[in-house]
Design a protein around this motif. Structure first.
Motif, PDB file in Angstrom:
ATOM      1  N   ALA A 100      74.842  67.298 124.702  1.00 39.66           N
ATOM      2  CA  ALA A 100      76.249  66.971 124.506  1.00 39.66           C
ATOM      3  C   ALA A 100      76.952  67.890 123.515  1.00 39.66           C
ATOM      4  N   LEU A 101      76.274  68.225 122.410  1.00 37.11           N
ATOM      5  CA  LEU A 101      76.946  68.991 121.351  1.00 37.11           C
ATOM      6  C   LEU A 101      77.490  70.337 121.829  1.00 37.11           C
ATOM      7  N   MET A 111      80.259  69.664 124.478  1.00 36.75           N
ATOM      8  CA  MET A 111      81.540  69.194 123.951  1.00 36.75           C
ATOM      9  C   MET A 111      82.300  70.346 123.285  1.00 36.75           C
ATOM     10  N   SER A 112      81.578  71.156 122.515  1.00 40.48           N
ATOM     11  CA  SER A 112      82.232  72.283 121.839  1.00 40.48           C
ATOM     12  C   SER A 112      82.788  73.269 122.857  1.00 40.48           C
ATOM     13  N   TYR A 156      80.580  64.263 126.960  1.00 42.53           N
ATOM     14  CA  TYR A 156      79.986  63.048 126.369  1.00 42.53           C
ATOM     15  C   TYR A 156      79.494  62.097 127.463  1.00 42.53           C
ATOM     16  N   TRP A 173      76.318  63.312 128.981  1.00 43.07           N
ATOM     17  CA  TRP A 173      75.196  63.065 128.046  1.00 43.07           C
ATOM     18  C   TRP A 173      74.794  61.589 128.051  1.00 43.07           C
TER      19      TRP A 173
END
Lengths: 280, 161
Positions: free
Chosen positions: B48-49, B52-53, B82, B85
């Motif tokens: 996700a990280l 998302m970025s 998100y 994920w």
């Protein structure tokens, strides 16, 4: 990194990025960002590009349409100007003719008591083509009986006849080709005098040329100083043919072609008395 | 596994490809949302990280060249990443078909979120229309399958080296 910690980090990131997105959505954009958006939008957006192209085309069409309307107006103006130019050209030609006439008139060495008056031929009868004409000048303009009349020719003003009848506004001119007409004249080279008579046709006859003279064909014939009607040295015509001496009287005769034939003039110059003078 | 530069290339290609596709080769008036597809793929593969970025930045960049509300794609792609994920906890997202299904679901989620955000921030629902809601997710799913195969091929080559 533990899974719990990673999940917490993901949630924090989600919160931060969501907040950032909402902030971007809610806050007004700075001018440079708006300009950048507009620029990129203009470059990459096909609709905007197509709109621009279409608008340019439409703008071009309107400009061309305006140009067409302007061209039509301009064309109308130019057409009017051209018509005016034609009129001016016609007037100019008339003035040139008048100028030529006046120049010829200047060659006339008129006595102070006389002046030239231009008049139009207003009547020419086919059956009296070589007899007489009517002009639009009469007593009101100062025309008098027996006034000499001239017309422009290729070689300058030439004597064509004299006034035989005067009315208030018109006059009759007896042409030199009329069989009743006679003018004292001389041939240029020989300086011999004779009498030019009309024959009712296109050719004049010159009588009483001395037997010893040899007038040549083509020589000019002028009015003589002894003529009571015409001023001296005015062109009458040119010798066309010299005849044998008359067996009875012994003088020569010649055929003379008038310099100004009746069909060649529509305006004539009449010698009239200057105001305040009397004809001698 | 593909590195950050590889994903950067994928996102760059997705951004450019989306612009070109939408402007030059739309199928029946529609084109796939390649940035969304790339976000789903990144979230499914890398978590996700990074997704998302990347989705946030890709959304912002993508919004620069469109008439849409500025930031709306960033918000939507963050939540798409998100969502992927979150779903990947229960679904095996490492295979092609689940990624395609996720892409379809996220496409609808994107449409709903974008419409709601439009209502809030622009005063009107920016609803793309029912036909777009049916066709575009299908295109996205096909693009997701193609991207999946391309990424598999690239990672296979990378493993061979």
């Amino acid at each position: 990194m533990s899974q719990f910690r990673q999940t917490r980090l993901i949630h924090y990131t989600l919160a931060v990025l969501t907040a950032a997105s909402l902030a971007i959505l809610s806050l007004p954009l700075a001018a440079p960002v708006r300009a950048l958006r507009a620029t990129i939008h203009y470059v990459v957006d096909p609709m905007a590009y197509s709109g621009f192209v279409g608008a340019s085309e439409l703008t071009g069409i309107s400009r061309r349409l305006i140009g067409l309307v302007d061209a039509e107006k301009e064309n109308e103006i130019l057409r009017r100007k051209l018509a005016e130019m034609d009129l001016m050209s016609t007037r100019l030609q008339g003035m040139e003719k008048e100028n030529a006439r006046l120049r010829e008139e200047l060659k006339l060495k008129l006595p102070a008591s006389e002046r030239g008056l231009w008049a139009h031929v207003i009547e020419k009868e086919p059956f009296r083509w070589y007899q007489d004409v009517v002009i639009d000048a009469g007593e009101s303009q100062g025309v008098a009986l027996n006034a000499p009349v001239f017309a422009p020719s290729a070689h300058g003003l030439a004597a064509i006849g004299s006034v035989i009848e005067v009315r208030p506004e018109t006059s009759d001119v007896l042409l030199m080709t009329n069989s009743l007409s006679s003018v004292a004249a001389y041939v240029s080279s020989e300086a011999v005098s004779g009498l030019v008579l009309g024959q009712g046709g296109a050719i004049l006859k010159m009588l009483y040329l001395p037997p010893g003279s040899k007038p040549a064909v083509g020589e000019d014939v002028y009015t003589s100083a002894v003529s009571p009607t015409f001023p001296p040295h005015m062109l009458i015509g040119a010798v066309a043919r010299v005849r044998e001496p008359d067996p009875l009287y012994g003088f020569l005769s010649a055929e003379v072609v008038p310099a100004a034939a009746p069909q060649g003039f529509s305006e004539v110059l009449v010698l009239v008395r200057s105001p305040g003078t009397r004809r001698g | 596994m593909m590195g950050p530069f590889g994903w950067l290339a994928v996102y760059g290609g997705a951004l450019v490809g989306q612009w070109v596709w939408a402007s030059e080769f739309p199928f029946f008036g529609y084109s796939p949302q390649l940035v969304l597809v790339a976000t789903v793929a990144l979230a499914a593969r890398r978590g996700a990280l990074p997704a998302m970025s990347a989705g946030f930045l890709g959304g912002l960049l993508g919004n620069v060249g469109t008439r849409r509300l500025f930031g709306i794609d960033a918000l939507a792609f963050v939540w798409v990443a998100y969502g992927v994920w979150w779903l990947s906890k229960n679904v095996d997202t490492s295979r092609c078909m689940p990624q395609c299904v996720l892409t379809v679901l996220m496409s609808w989620g994107y449409a709903a979120l974008a419409s709601a955000a439009g209502l809030v921030f622009a005063g009107s629902i920016q609803w793309p229309g029912w036909s777009a809601c049916l066709v575009v997710p299908l295109y996205n799913a096909l693009a997701a399958a193609a991207l999946f195969m391309a990424l598999e091929w690239a990672e296979g080559r990378r493993r061979l080296r």
